[in-house]
Design a protein around this motif. Structure first.
Motif, short mmCIF file in Angstrom:
data_model
loop_
_atom_site.label_atom_id
_atom_site.label_comp_id
_atom_site.label_asym_id
_atom_site.label_seq_id
_atom_site.Cartn_x
_atom_site.Cartn_y
_atom_site.Cartn_z
N LYS A 247 0.83 -1.20 0.00
CA LYS A 247 0.00 0.00 0.00
C LYS A 247 0.87 1.26 0.00
CE LYS A 247 -3.70 2.33 2.47
NZ LYS A 247 -4.59 2.33 3.63
N THR A 248 1.90 1.25 0.80
CA THR A 248 2.82 2.39 0.86
C THR A 248 3.57 2.54 -0.45
OG1 THR A 248 3.07 2.13 3.25
CG2 THR A 248 4.79 3.37 2.11
N TYR A 249 4.09 1.43 -0.97
CA TYR A 249 4.85 1.48 -2.22
C TYR A 249 3.96 1.94 -3.38
CZ TYR A 249 7.66 0.44 -6.25
OH TYR A 249 8.34 0.57 -7.44
N ARG A 250 2.76 1.38 -3.49
CA ARG A 250 1.87 1.75 -4.59
C ARG A 250 1.51 3.23 -4.55
NH1 ARG A 250 -0.50 -2.95 -2.97
NH2 ARG A 250 -2.35 -1.83 -2.21
N GLY A 251 1.37 3.78 -3.35
CA GLY A 251 1.11 5.21 -3.23
C GLY A 251 2.28 6.04 -3.75
N ALA A 252 3.49 5.64 -3.34
CA ALA A 252 4.69 6.33 -3.81
C ALA A 252 4.85 6.17 -5.32
CB ALA A 252 5.92 5.79 -3.09
N GLU A 253 4.56 4.97 -5.81
CA GLU A 253 4.67 4.70 -7.24
C GLU A 253 3.69 5.56 -8.04
OE1 GLU A 253 5.09 0.68 -9.87
OE2 GLU A 253 3.33 0.78 -8.57
N ALA A 254 2.47 5.68 -7.57
CA ALA A 254 1.46 6.49 -8.26
C ALA A 254 1.88 7.96 -8.30
CB ALA A 254 0.10 6.33 -7.60
N ARG A 255 2.40 8.46 -7.18
CA ARG A 255 2.85 9.86 -7.15
C ARG A 255 4.02 10.07 -8.11
NH1 ARG A 255 2.21 8.79 -1.73
NH2 ARG A 255 4.46 8.74 -1.34
N ALA A 256 4.96 9.14 -8.10
CA ALA A 256 6.12 9.27 -9.00
C ALA A 256 5.70 9.14 -10.46
CB ALA A 256 7.18 8.22 -8.65
N MET A 257 4.75 8.25 -10.75
CA MET A 257 4.29 8.10 -12.14
C MET A 257 3.55 9.35 -12.60
SD MET A 257 5.49 5.69 -13.88
CE MET A 257 4.53 6.21 -15.29
N ARG A 258 2.84 10.00 -11.72
CA ARG A 258 2.19 11.27 -12.09
C ARG A 258 3.25 12.30 -12.48
NH1 ARG A 258 -3.20 12.50 -11.02
NH2 ARG A 258 -4.34 10.88 -9.93
N ALA A 259 4.35 12.33 -11.74
CA ALA A 259 5.43 13.26 -12.05
C ALA A 259 6.07 12.92 -13.40
CB ALA A 259 6.48 13.26 -10.94
N VAL A 260 6.29 11.63 -13.65
CA VAL A 260 6.85 11.20 -14.94
C VAL A 260 5.90 11.57 -16.06
CG1 VAL A 260 7.51 9.18 -16.32
CG2 VAL A 260 8.28 9.36 -13.94
N ALA A 261 4.62 11.29 -15.89
CA ALA A 261 3.63 11.62 -16.91
C ALA A 261 3.62 13.13 -17.18
CB ALA A 261 2.25 11.13 -16.49
#
Length: 191
Positions: free
Chosen positions: A98-112
């Protein structure tokens, strides 16, 4: 610059210091992504030979040829350049995951945002990713057994022959440049 042990940033290949848990689109760099993903192995390194996340991303992008989602395919694991790739059981764990997926989603938004990709990731990218997973399973994983996520998924006909990190990085950057030129030429045609 003095970096303390408790500093929450990572040093990237291009010399930036970025905070991966609150990644800013201005900190995202294609050279950092290509370099990092070309040196990270898929499946936590448990393949019959080294197979990079960058190679995987190039193949996903190629599989999406003609869909308009090729750049998304190339960058769909872009967050892993800043967070690293994590095995599926960890990503799905109710606590760590849950923690990792949250960080991953935030980072992917930045990449996008950094590459002007429409959020969220198009579903076609996930479909291509799973087809590649089926192909990788067949060609690169020694373990036997059924992977239910692959039920009904047909792998590609061609066999994957893994590239070196250097070749993966070069192919990733070449694909990126090819896609940028394509977008640029389409923009000029519309003008």
């Amino acid at each position: 610059m003095i970096i303390h042990a408790d500093d929450p940033t990572i040093a990237t290949f291009t010399g930036r210091y970025v905070y991966p848990l609150a990644l800013d689109p201005d900190d995202v760099d294609i050279e950092d992504i290509a370099h990092s993903l070309s040196n990270q192995s898929r499946f936590s390194g448990h393949t019959v030979s080294f197979y990079s996340v960058a190679h995987h991303a190039v193949l996903v992008s190629q599989l999406l040829e003609g869909t308009g989602h090729e750049m998304w395919g190339l960058l769909h694991d872009g967050s892993e350049a800043y967070l690293t790739d994590v095995a599926r059981p960890l990503k799905t764990d109710p606590y760590f995951g849950k923690t990792y997926r949250g960080a991953e989603a935030r980072a992917m938004r930045a990449v996008a945002a950094a590459f002007d990709l429409q959020w969220p990731e198009p579903p076609e990218v996930k479909v291509a990713d799973v087809v590649l997973l089926a192909t990788e399973r067949r060609d690169l994983i020694a373990a036997t057994g059924r992977w239910t996520v692959l039920d009904g998924v047909t792998p590609l006909t061609d066999q994957i022959v893994p590239w070196s990190p250097k070749k993966s990085k070069r192919a990733f950057l070449n694909r990126y440049e090819q896609l940028c030129r394509r977008v640029e030429s389409q923009g000029q045609k519309e003008d």
